[in-house]
Enzyme design. Sequence first.
Site, PDB file in Angstrom:
ATOM      1  N   GLY A   1       1.003   1.963 -21.900  1.00 44.27           N
ATOM      2  CA  GLY A   1       0.748   1.173 -20.702  1.00 44.27           C
ATOM      3  C   GLY A   1       0.536  -0.286 -21.049  1.00 44.27           C
TER       4      GLY A   1
ATOM      5  N   GLY B   1      -0.244  -2.701 -18.572  1.00 41.05           N
ATOM      6  CA  GLY B   1      -0.926  -3.408 -17.485  1.00 41.05           C
ATOM      7  C   GLY B   1      -2.159  -4.106 -18.027  1.00 41.05           C
TER       8      GLY B   1
ATOM      9  N   ALA C   1      -5.180  -3.126 -18.447  1.00 36.24           N
ATOM     10  CA  ALA C   1      -5.979  -2.323 -19.375  1.00 36.24           C
ATOM     11  C   ALA C   1      -5.300  -2.229 -20.744  1.00 36.24           C
ATOM     12  CB  ALA C   1      -6.223  -0.930 -18.797  1.00 36.24           C
ATOM     13  N   GLY C   2      -4.017  -1.901 -20.749  1.00 39.48           N
ATOM     14  CA  GLY C   2      -3.305  -1.729 -22.014  1.00 39.48           C
ATOM     15  C   GLY C   2      -3.234  -3.026 -22.806  1.00 39.48           C
TER      16      GLY C   2
ATOM     17  N   ASP D   1       1.444   9.255 -14.352  1.00 38.87           N
ATOM     18  CA  ASP D   1       1.935  10.110 -15.440  1.00 38.87           C
ATOM     19  C   ASP D   1       0.826  10.554 -16.401  1.00 38.87           C
ATOM     20  OD1 ASP D   1       4.396   9.614 -14.310  1.00 38.87           O
ATOM     21  OD2 ASP D   1       4.958   8.081 -15.767  1.00 38.87           O
TER      22      ASP D   1
ATOM     23  N   GLN E   1      -8.537   5.858  -2.547  1.00 39.83           N
ATOM     24  CA  GLN E   1      -8.866   4.751  -1.650  1.00 39.83           C
ATOM     25  C   GLN E   1      -7.650   4.293  -0.843  1.00 39.83           C
ATOM     26  OE1 GLN E   1      -9.885   0.550  -3.174  1.00 39.83           O
ATOM     27  NE2 GLN E   1     -11.777   1.317  -2.294  1.00 39.83           N
TER      28      GLN E   1
ATOM     29  N   HIS F   1      -6.327   1.270   1.564  1.00 39.73           N
ATOM     30  CA  HIS F   1      -6.649  -0.134   1.803  1.00 39.73           C
ATOM     31  C   HIS F   1      -6.427  -0.424   3.276  1.00 39.73           C
ATOM     32  CE1 HIS F   1      -6.632  -4.481   1.609  1.00 39.73           C
ATOM     33  NE2 HIS F   1      -7.067  -4.412   0.368  1.00 39.73           N
TER      34      HIS F   1
ATOM     35  N   LEU G   1       0.675  -5.339   0.308  1.00 41.95           N
ATOM     36  CA  LEU G   1      -0.736  -5.528   0.574  1.00 41.95           C
ATOM     37  C   LEU G   1      -1.061  -6.932   1.079  1.00 41.95           C
ATOM     38  CD1 LEU G   1      -3.614  -4.142  -0.162  1.00 41.95           C
ATOM     39  CD2 LEU G   1      -3.622  -5.923  -1.882  1.00 41.95           C
TER      40      LEU G   1
ATOM     41  N   ARG H   1     -14.347  -0.643   1.996  1.00 37.40           N
ATOM     42  CA  ARG H   1     -13.004  -0.300   2.464  1.00 37.40           C
ATOM     43  C   ARG H   1     -12.937   1.020   3.216  1.00 37.40           C
ATOM     44  NH1 ARG H   1      -9.707  -2.377  -2.827  1.00 37.40           N
ATOM     45  NH2 ARG H   1      -9.894  -4.538  -2.172  1.00 37.40           N
TER      46      ARG H   1
ATOM     47  N   HIS I   1      -3.981   3.078  -1.981  1.00 37.42           N
ATOM     48  CA  HIS I   1      -4.171   1.856  -2.752  1.00 37.42           C
ATOM     49  C   HIS I   1      -4.687   2.097  -4.170  1.00 37.42           C
ATOM     50  CE1 HIS I   1      -4.824  -2.370  -3.326  1.00 37.42           C
ATOM     51  NE2 HIS I   1      -6.117  -2.225  -3.495  1.00 37.42           N
TER      52      HIS I   1
ATOM     53  N   SER J   1     -11.814  -3.276 -10.066  1.00 37.47           N
ATOM     54  CA  SER J   1     -10.932  -2.482 -10.922  1.00 37.47           C
ATOM     55  C   SER J   1     -10.221  -3.324 -11.969  1.00 37.47           C
ATOM     56  CB  SER J   1      -9.941  -1.667 -10.112  1.00 37.47           C
ATOM     57  OG  SER J   1      -9.150  -2.523  -9.355  1.00 37.47           O
ATOM     58  N   LEU J   2      -9.902  -4.574 -11.659  1.00 40.08           N
ATOM     59  CA  LEU J   2      -9.388  -5.431 -12.734  1.00 40.08           C
ATOM     60  C   LEU J   2     -10.485  -5.596 -13.777  1.00 40.08           C
ATOM     61  CD1 LEU J   2      -7.412  -8.260 -10.877  1.00 40.08           C
ATOM     62  CD2 LEU J   2      -6.468  -6.519 -12.394  1.00 40.08           C
TER      63      LEU J   2
HETATM   64  C1  LIG Z   1      -1.443  -4.498  -4.252  1.00 38.39           C
HETATM   65  C2  LIG Z   1      -2.693  -4.291  -5.055  1.00 38.39           C
HETATM   66  C3  LIG Z   1      -3.613  -5.307  -5.182  1.00 38.39           C
HETATM   67  C4  LIG Z   1      -4.751  -5.143  -5.958  1.00 38.39           C
HETATM   68  N1  LIG Z   1      -5.644  -6.164  -6.063  1.00 38.39           N
HETATM   69  C5  LIG Z   1      -6.724  -6.013  -6.840  1.00 38.39           C
HETATM   70  C6  LIG Z   1      -7.661  -7.078  -6.991  1.00 38.39           C
HETATM   71  O1  LIG Z   1      -7.510  -8.132  -6.403  1.00 38.39           O
HETATM   72  N2  LIG Z   1      -8.721  -6.883  -7.789  1.00 38.39           N
HETATM   73  C7  LIG Z   1      -8.914  -5.715  -8.465  1.00 38.39           C
HETATM   74  O2  LIG Z   1      -9.889  -5.611  -9.192  1.00 38.39           O
HETATM   75  N3  LIG Z   1      -8.036  -4.706  -8.365  1.00 38.39           N
HETATM   76  C8  LIG Z   1      -6.953  -4.817  -7.564  1.00 38.39           C
HETATM   77  N4  LIG Z   1      -6.083  -3.772  -7.447  1.00 38.39           N
HETATM   78  C9  LIG Z   1      -6.188  -2.626  -8.330  1.00 38.39           C
HETATM   79  C10 LIG Z   1      -5.674  -2.992  -9.716  1.00 38.39           C
HETATM   80  O3  LIG Z   1      -4.543  -3.803  -9.586  1.00 38.39           O
HETATM   81  C11 LIG Z   1      -5.273  -1.805 -10.558  1.00 38.39           C
HETATM   82  O4  LIG Z   1      -6.251  -0.826 -10.512  1.00 38.39           O
HETATM   83  C12 LIG Z   1      -5.090  -2.239 -12.008  1.00 38.39           C
HETATM   84  O5  LIG Z   1      -4.145  -3.274 -12.068  1.00 38.39           O
HETATM   85  C13 LIG Z   1      -4.637  -1.106 -12.867  1.00 38.39           C
HETATM   86  O6  LIG Z   1      -4.327  -1.597 -14.146  1.00 38.39           O
HETATM   87  P1  LIG Z   1      -3.891  -0.626 -15.304  1.00 38.39           P
HETATM   88  O7  LIG Z   1      -3.728  -1.459 -16.505  1.00 38.39           O
HETATM   89  O8  LIG Z   1      -4.827   0.512 -15.358  1.00 38.39           O
HETATM   90  O9  LIG Z   1      -2.500  -0.009 -14.828  1.00 38.39           O
HETATM   91  P2  LIG Z   1      -1.090  -0.638 -14.420  1.00 38.39           P
HETATM   92  O10 LIG Z   1      -1.112  -2.092 -14.270  1.00 38.39           O
HETATM   93  O11 LIG Z   1      -0.617   0.196 -13.294  1.00 38.39           O
HETATM   94  O12 LIG Z   1      -0.189  -0.356 -15.670  1.00 38.39           O
HETATM   95  C14 LIG Z   1       0.245   0.921 -16.021  1.00 38.39           C
HETATM   96  C15 LIG Z   1       1.120   0.804 -17.233  1.00 38.39           C
HETATM   97  O13 LIG Z   1       1.409   2.101 -17.747  1.00 38.39           O
HETATM   98  C16 LIG Z   1       2.788   2.229 -17.969  1.00 38.39           C
HETATM   99  N5  LIG Z   1       3.121   3.647 -17.815  1.00 38.39           N
HETATM  100  C17 LIG Z   1       2.779   4.495 -16.821  1.00 38.39           C
HETATM  101  N6  LIG Z   1       3.283   5.713 -17.044  1.00 38.39           N
HETATM  102  C18 LIG Z   1       3.960   5.645 -18.214  1.00 38.39           C
HETATM  103  C19 LIG Z   1       4.718   6.580 -18.981  1.00 38.39           C
HETATM  104  N7  LIG Z   1       4.912   7.857 -18.587  1.00 38.39           N
HETATM  105  N8  LIG Z   1       5.286   6.158 -20.134  1.00 38.39           N
HETATM  106  C20 LIG Z   1       5.144   4.881 -20.538  1.00 38.39           C
HETATM  107  N9  LIG Z   1       4.442   3.964 -19.862  1.00 38.39           N
HETATM  108  C21 LIG Z   1       3.865   4.343 -18.717  1.00 38.39           C
HETATM  109  C22 LIG Z   1       3.417   1.328 -16.954  1.00 38.39           C
HETATM  110  O14 LIG Z   1       4.715   0.969 -17.347  1.00 38.39           O
HETATM  111  C23 LIG Z   1       2.463   0.154 -16.972  1.00 38.39           C
HETATM  112  O15 LIG Z   1       2.762  -0.703 -18.038  1.00 38.39           O
HETATM  113  C24 LIG Z   1      -4.971  -3.920  -6.616  1.00 38.39           C
HETATM  114  C25 LIG Z   1      -4.063  -2.888  -6.472  1.00 38.39           C
HETATM  115  C26 LIG Z   1      -2.949  -3.042  -5.660  1.00 38.39           C
HETATM  116  C27 LIG Z   1      -2.046  -1.869  -5.461  1.00 38.39           C
END
Ligand SMILES: Cc1cc2nc3c(=O)[nH]c(=O)nc-3n(C[C@H](O)[C@H](O)[C@H](O)COP(=O)(O)OP(=O)(O)OC[C@H]3O[C@@H](n4cnc5c(N)ncnc54)[C@H](O)[C@@H]3O)c2cc1C
Lengths: 240, 564
Positions: B12, B14, B16-17, B214, B233, B235, B245, B279, B345, B392-393
């Site tokens: 991942g 995103g 977190a990763g 996944d 959740q 939104h 959004l 929310r 959301h 969550s960020l």
């Molecule tokens: C529109 C929107 C707005 C938001 N705004 C806010 C905000 O303002 N403030 C806040 O705190 N939170 C917000 N959130 C929530 C927040 O964005 C997410 O919870 C957060 O970005 C999740 O980050 P992550 O790194 O966990 O996952 P993600 O950013 O979803 O990244 C997941 C990663 O895993 C990879 N991956 C997934 N499955 C596989 C697989 N099988 N094999 C290989 N790679 C894989 C993907 O390619 C990606 O790189 C919002 C959410 C949405 C939907």
Amino acid sequence: MEIVFEVNRYNPETEEGNFYQEFSFPVDHGELEELTVLESLIKLKEEKDGSLTFRHSCGHGSCGSCAMLINGENRLACKTHLIDLVSENETRIKVSPLPGFPVIKDLVVELESFFDQDEEVKPYLIAENGSETEEERLQTPEELGQIQEATECIMCGACTSACPTYWDNKKYLGPGAFVKAFRWERDSRDEGGEERMDFLDDSRGGVWGCNKVFNCEEACPKDIDTVGIIDLLKREALGF
Amino acid sequence: MRTIDHRLLIVGGGAAGLRAAIEADKHVDNLGVISKVRTLRSHSVSAQGGIAASLGNTGDNESDSWKKHLEDTIKGGADLVDRDAGEVLTQNAVENVIELEHMGVPFSRTSMGTLDQRPFGGHSLPRALYAADRTGHAIVYSLYGENVKRGTTFYDEFFVLDLLTEGRSVLGLVAYDIKTGEIVIFRAGAVILATGGPSQVYDLTSSGTASTGDGLAIALRNGIPIEDMEFIQFHPTGLKDKGILITEAARGEGGYLKNDRGERFMKRYEPENMELAPRDKVVRGMQREINEGRGINGENYLHLDLTHLSREKIKRKLPTIRELALDFANIDPVEQSIPVQPMAHYCMGGVPTDIEARVQSKEIGVAWENLYAAGEVACVSVHGANRLGTNSLLEAVTFGKRAGRFAAQQASSSDGVEVDEAVVSKYGSRIESLLENEGSVKVSELRDRLKRIMTEKCGVFRSGEDLKEALNQIYQLQEDYDGKLVVEDSSQKFNTELKMALELGNMLDYSEVIVEAALAREESRGAHFRTDYPERNDSDWLQHSLLHRDSTGEIRHQYREVDT
Ligand SMILES: Cc1cc2nc3c(=O)[nH]c(=O)nc-3n(C[C@H](O)[C@H](O)[C@H](O)COP(=O)(O)OP(=O)(O)OC[C@H]3O[C@@H](n4cnc5c(N)ncnc54)[C@H](O)[C@@H]3O)c2cc1C
Ligand code: FES
């Protein structure tokens, strides 16, 4: 109204080479206003041909996945509405992969070189001072304002793909990389000046390759003033 | 067989990763980040509103503190937040966001040049740092840059299928290289799952197409429970009919929600906090208005009204919202109300971890040695039954960082690890059979059926009867998936339809758990609302649910106490 999509097809596993395939479907006025090119492609994939291949992710212009050549212009498929492409007399929409990059399949291109060029301009903050403190570095809204537009880049590749200098010279860093260079270079917190200027000023890859064709500016889905940014970098290279 | 070795693998790219990779790089020198979409296309770039920290840069008189942030978080989470995890989140928030600033995130500033902060629902003080309304994009790009600086190895467009394990230890993982169609073995001394959330199982969602959860299915496949999955959740303000959004910041900056009569209807449900109530409450208020016929023109949407805000404010503080409304609804929010409806959301639940981000739930005997999880895929339980916006960020960077540090310390060399070829060929043949299936049901058709069931029967309001029906329908879909699915694209290279089929298999797997968990929880709390059990019931339900699939394929329920 019957919309006709002409879509580039290319399957690397066959000997066929590329060709354009026609798909048509009816839309009423409401749909015409609502539907985007991306939604249409998804519809075609789901209803007509599961092998039709393109990239997409966010669906609203923030991830940069879906740039392609639509009726002769580089655009984001998810932000391009059918209504802006067709008229009573012209209902054909031609969709091709981004020019200037190798095609992997149908509408998918290899962007590796584009991202390598981004890496060359050091797309990160270079700063010795202040990172060890427990407080934020100060930056005024005006200082931030200088780079705000450049921070909006989503690296979709539309700009560099539209650039004639890049088509001729794959060593040319291209507008995408210049915008990123500017974004970091002009950040009031950044101290990387010289380090980046070396290659921005380079005769083959650097800013001097820009002939101001303005294709990149027209292609940018975020309306970034790419040519203006390149001009500012040129001035900086000359020591202004 | 292509085999790639790394000391540490992060699945991942995103928030977190990427944060995990930076931290891990300080301790090990050989790490890889795998992402099924190019890293910079990860869903995190879409986060708009902000990231929380109790800096107290803009509060009027009252000063902020991590304790207030913690109490808000616990209250917002309807007391299902684990206090120890909540403390880690809030106590380190200031340090963690300052680090982001130091990495170059272009946060919006006050006139003095300090980090600006704005109000957000459920937070008692203005606590959200933001970068206009592109906070996620700003954070991801800086984290990515920092990774480029450190020379992180990225494997973009690789789809991770499963973990390779031996007992409770991870040896690596099996992935599918989307560009070539090859199965690739990655061996590693430790693995971090940072695969994001599952919102794509719902019809209308703000999340990108990659948010197919996944990592949750990977956990289930390895006998690992997933926790609190009943808490999804919704939104309040999704742009009508589009998965787009409109950030809560629009209400934080003073926007109103109105029904067909032009009433600010939230006064009926949350007279004190109105539009800025948590929310879950706003969503239920909206859904009631819609159900009772007060949607706009009697339809299933309402209005978000910003017209009383100044043009200047909208342009400066909510530029993306204006752009989205103009582009996708042909509406200029300066002059007209935006049509909005609730949409899926965020998932509060996930793979259970301890506060070091290790996959673990001691009370029920789950303890993995070198497997970690962070971000939306994980449930360290800082959001409880309902997440506050901007938390969550913060969770992603806080626990991403911890996962990076602890996993790196734990990761031994992967030298000499013997990978069981049988596991690998199992996946090879699974893909082959998906490609060769001569079924009649298309991937998109089956997926849409699942989305409809989840939305109608396991959405904002739930009942025992609906949930039981949903379960039966999901069993049917699982059967159809195994017996009737057809993948039309039979090519090896860049087969996006095959990728969708693999994702759907995952979605069908854990959707069953979401519904089972919702059926079992006979109370209403946070985002989980049962029309047949509308009251919160602390004497029976102040506990986390943990469901796993046993070796016979049955779902098993376990529960653990909340850390108070
Ligand atoms: C529109 C929107 C707005 C938001 N705004 C806010 C905000 O303002 N403030 C806040 O705190 N939170 C917000 N959130 C929530 C927040 O964005 C997410 O919870 C957060 O970005 C999740 O980050 P992550 O790194 O966990 O996952 P993600 O950013 O979803 O990244 C997941 C990663 O895993 C990879 N991956 C997934 N499955 C596989 C697989 N099988 N094999 C290989 N790679 C894989 C993907 O390619 C990606 O790189 C919002 C959410 C949405 C939907
Ligand atoms: S799909 Fe993300 S920019 Fe088009």
